[in-house]
Design a protein around this motif. Structure first.
Motif, short mmCIF file in Angstrom:
data_model
loop_
_atom_site.label_atom_id
_atom_site.label_comp_id
_atom_site.label_asym_id
_atom_site.label_seq_id
_atom_site.Cartn_x
_atom_site.Cartn_y
_atom_site.Cartn_z
N CYS A 1 28.21 10.98 24.24
CA CYS A 1 28.38 10.30 23.05
C CYS A 1 27.29 9.69 22.52
O CYS A 1 26.60 8.84 23.06
N THR A 2 27.12 9.61 21.15
CA THR A 2 26.16 8.61 20.38
C THR A 2 26.61 7.83 19.52
O THR A 2 27.41 8.32 18.46
N LEU A 3 26.51 6.54 19.55
CA LEU A 3 26.85 5.48 18.37
C LEU A 3 25.80 5.56 17.19
O LEU A 3 24.50 5.56 17.37
N VAL A 4 26.35 5.80 15.90
CA VAL A 4 25.62 6.02 14.71
C VAL A 4 25.73 4.77 13.91
O VAL A 4 27.04 4.62 13.53
N LEU A 5 24.78 4.13 13.73
CA LEU A 5 24.82 2.97 12.85
C LEU A 5 24.31 2.94 11.65
O LEU A 5 23.03 3.58 11.52
N HIS B 1 26.83 1.32 2.79
CA HIS B 1 26.73 2.13 1.74
C HIS B 1 25.35 3.03 1.79
O HIS B 1 25.23 3.85 0.90
N GLU B 2 24.74 2.72 2.63
CA GLU B 2 23.40 3.63 2.88
C GLU B 2 23.81 5.04 3.31
O GLU B 2 24.62 5.36 4.20
N PRO B 3 23.14 6.12 2.84
CA PRO B 3 23.45 7.59 3.05
C PRO B 3 23.02 7.92 4.70
O PRO B 3 23.51 8.84 5.20
N GLU B 4 21.98 7.32 5.00
CA GLU B 4 21.33 7.52 6.33
C GLU B 4 21.48 6.66 7.40
O GLU B 4 21.36 5.35 6.98
N PRO B 5 21.80 6.92 8.76
CA PRO B 5 21.76 5.85 9.56
C PRO B 5 20.39 5.03 9.91
O PRO B 5 19.49 5.72 9.77
N PHE B 6 20.63 3.98 10.36
CA PHE B 6 19.15 3.23 10.59
C PHE B 6 19.02 3.38 11.98
O PHE B 6 17.73 2.96 12.55
N VAL B 7 19.87 3.64 12.93
CA VAL B 7 19.51 4.05 14.55
C VAL B 7 20.83 4.79 14.71
O VAL B 7 21.79 4.63 14.58
N GLU B 8 20.35 5.56 15.87
CA GLU B 8 21.67 6.19 16.63
C GLU B 8 21.57 6.13 18.02
O GLU B 8 20.14 6.37 18.57
N ILE B 9 22.31 5.27 18.71
CA ILE B 9 22.09 5.07 20.01
C ILE B 9 22.89 5.91 21.26
O ILE B 9 24.11 5.82 21.00
N PRO B 10 22.46 6.81 22.01
CA PRO B 10 23.06 7.36 23.05
C PRO B 10 23.65 6.48 24.00
O PRO B 10 22.99 5.62 24.53
#
Length: 291
Positions: free
Chosen positions: A46-50, A54-63
């Protein structure tokens, strides 16, 4: 003495982390951290996507690290987030076997089934933008509402005068003469009218986040699959359904009117999950009961 369980033990791309608490599920503010917890019986990763709001792209994805999983629950604390200005989702990896009901695809970003607030559904009847594969996102809610001395009313059953209503339909017409038609706030505005009728309990048809545009015609009533822990944003006047629903319940209680929710869970929801949802609304929203 300071609690050691509220201090980070890991770091990932500048964000401080530690093993989370498996319960409660969803995103929960705990001190200076947000605890993210999600259950999956068959997911292998599982990966947490932050996102920033309103931004189209995540600023970080944390496994989720191996030590951040207990049984079938992935849980992780992330420290020092500006949680009022972030949105989140998950990527889940696991088997692809549709015949057995497994359709894991880590390229997809999934909604948290225990989300307490969902962005992107604040306009009633707005057709989904199917070119945007991830337009609806969960948000973190901080429980800082001042209930004062509010408590459920516990009116004797033989004294109840019940008014069943659809939150939107009750005040969306021009003849309702309210400032905020079709919303929780609109119901609060109509309390004097309800009192004139002698009503002391309102029963609200589904108030949770459902997609009214999910089928070929509008699902006006809200029955079917839904995000049961999140009040419907299109039923709020200012984009804050969590606070507005609480304001409505509190105002009704001050007028000696109970608030009961209709909670028709879709097939596939276990008795345990349903019971947990009902407890949540009783604790977080002070509702008086369910039908």
């Amino acid at each position: 003495m300071q609690r050691v369980d509220l201090f980070p033990t890991h770091e990932y791309k500048g964000l401080k982390l530690r093993t989370g608490r498996p319960y409660p599920f969803g995103a929960t503010v705990m001190g200076n951290a947000v605890n993210f917890s999600v259950y999956s019986r068959y997911a292998t990763a599982c990966t947490l996507v932050l996102f920033h709001n309103h931004e189209p792209e995540p600023f970080v994805e944390i496994p989720f690290l191996k030590e951040f999983k207990m049984g079938n629950v992935f849980s992780m604390m992330v420290f020092d987030l500006d949680f009022e200005n972030i949105e989140y989702g998950y990527r889940m990896d696991g088997p692809w076997n549709p015949e057995e009901g497994h359709r894991f695809d880590k390229t997809k970003i999934l909604m948290d089934p225990y989300a307490k607030l969902i962005a992107g559904r604040d306009v009633w009847g707005a057709q989904p933008d199917w070119d945007n594969v991830y337009q609806y996102r969960a948000r973190v809610v901080c429980d800082d509402f001042d209930w004062e001395d509010d408590l459920p009313l516990e009116t004797p059953v033989n004294e109840l005068v019940i008014y069943e209503m659809h939150v939107r339909n009750f005040t969306c017409g021009a003849d309702a003469n309210v400032k905020h038609p079709g919303t929780f706030a609109g119901i609060a505005e109509k309390i004097p009218y309800l009192k004139e009728l002698g009503v002391n309990q309102i029963q609200c048809m589904p108030i949770y986040e459902f997609d009214e545009c999910a089928k070929t015609k509008i699902n006006y009533w809200g029955y079917g699959p839904a995000f049961y822990f999140a009040p419907k944003e299109a039923y709020s006047s200012d984009g804050c359904a969590v606070r507005e629903l609480k304001d409505m319940v509190k105002a009704c209680h001050k007028a000696d009117i109970e608030v009961v929710l209709e909670m028709p869970f879709a097939a596939g929801i276990s008795e345990q999950e349903a019971a947990e949802c009902l407890r949540f609304y009783m604790m977080e929203y002070h509702v008086d009961g369910f039908v």
